[in-house]
Design a protein around this motif. Structure first.
Motif, mmCIF file in Angstrom:
data_model
loop_
_atom_site.group_PDB
_atom_site.id
_atom_site.type_symbol
_atom_site.label_atom_id
_atom_site.label_comp_id
_atom_site.label_asym_id
_atom_site.label_seq_id
_atom_site.Cartn_x
_atom_site.Cartn_y
_atom_site.Cartn_z
ATOM 1 N N PRO A 40 -1.852 -9.114 18.658
ATOM 2 C CA PRO A 40 -2.019 -9.680 17.318
ATOM 3 C C PRO A 40 -3.280 -9.151 16.638
ATOM 4 O O PRO A 40 -4.359 -9.155 17.232
ATOM 5 N N GLY A 41 -3.116 -8.663 15.425
ATOM 6 C CA GLY A 41 -4.254 -8.193 14.657
ATOM 7 C C GLY A 41 -4.767 -6.826 15.049
ATOM 8 O O GLY A 41 -5.789 -6.373 14.518
ATOM 9 N N LYS A 42 -4.071 -6.165 15.974
ATOM 10 C CA LYS A 42 -4.518 -4.841 16.430
ATOM 11 C C LYS A 42 -3.434 -3.800 16.198
ATOM 12 O O LYS A 42 -2.261 -4.125 16.012
ATOM 13 N N GLU A 43 -3.837 -2.555 16.231
ATOM 14 C CA GLU A 43 -2.878 -1.467 16.092
ATOM 15 C C GLU A 43 -2.132 -1.247 17.407
ATOM 16 O O GLU A 43 -2.624 -1.591 18.484
ATOM 17 N N ARG A 44 -0.960 -0.656 17.290
ATOM 18 C CA ARG A 44 -0.205 -0.319 18.482
ATOM 19 C C ARG A 44 -0.958 0.741 19.289
ATOM 20 O O ARG A 44 -1.492 1.698 18.722
ATOM 21 N N ALA A 45 -0.978 0.561 20.604
ATOM 22 C CA ALA A 45 -1.774 1.421 21.471
ATOM 23 C C ALA A 45 -0.933 1.943 22.635
ATOM 24 O O ALA A 45 -0.069 1.237 23.161
ATOM 25 N N PHE A 46 -1.221 3.150 23.028
ATOM 26 C CA PHE A 46 -0.565 3.785 24.174
ATOM 27 C C PHE A 46 -0.957 3.062 25.455
ATOM 28 O O PHE A 46 -2.135 2.769 25.675
ATOM 29 N N VAL A 47 0.028 2.820 26.315
ATOM 30 C CA VAL A 47 -0.233 2.185 27.603
ATOM 31 C C VAL A 47 -0.008 3.180 28.740
ATOM 32 O O VAL A 47 -0.864 3.359 29.603
ATOM 33 N N ALA A 48 1.160 3.817 28.737
ATOM 34 C CA ALA A 48 1.499 4.725 29.831
ATOM 35 C C ALA A 48 2.609 5.669 29.393
ATOM 36 O O ALA A 48 3.416 5.321 28.530
ATOM 37 N N GLY A 49 2.645 6.845 29.998
ATOM 38 C CA GLY A 49 3.699 7.809 29.724
ATOM 39 C C GLY A 49 4.120 8.502 30.996
ATOM 40 O O GLY A 49 3.346 8.586 31.960
#
Length: 121
Positions: A40-49
């Motif tokens: 909430p309130g944050k940008e989408r972020a990479f977790v894993a690939g």
């Protein structure tokens, strides 16, 4: 390619969850796959690939050692095993597919609908 994520839920801090993402409508093994999250309130972020063949993985520093991404190309599914969960892991988790590098967040172009993960303290 269409992506359907599942497996989210509520868990206490220190607990575990496994997310799944089923793909359809494309050649799954031709895509690098990834997981992202948006709190909430944050940008989408990479977790894993993960590499299209499963031979390479990449993780955000905040989850390294706790989360494991894997894939089963026979089942057209990618997984995210999440251990030692923390309240700050609370977010909507999205799976994504890329024709480019598994480690380059900006390469991901196909997105699933998201699944909510809530970690309570």
């Amino acid at each position: 390619v269409q992506l359907q994520a599942s497996g989210g839920g509520w868990v206490q801090a220190g607990g575990s969850l496994r997310l799944s993402c089923a793909a359809s409508g494309g050649t799954f093994s031709s895509y690098a796959m990834g997981w992202f999250r948006q709190a909430p309130g944050k940008e989408r972020a990479f977790v894993a690939g993960i590499h299209r063949g499963g031979g390479g993985t990449s993780y955000a520093g905040s989850v390294k050692g706790r989360f494991t991404i894997s894939r089963d190309n026979d089942k057209n599914t990618v997984y995210l095993r999440m251990n030692s969960l923390k309240p700050e892991d609370t977010a909507v988790y999205y799976c994504a597919a890329s024709k480019g590098s598994y480690a380059a967040p900006h390469h991901y172009e196909y997105w699933g609908q998201g699944t909510q993960v809530t970690v309570s303290s």
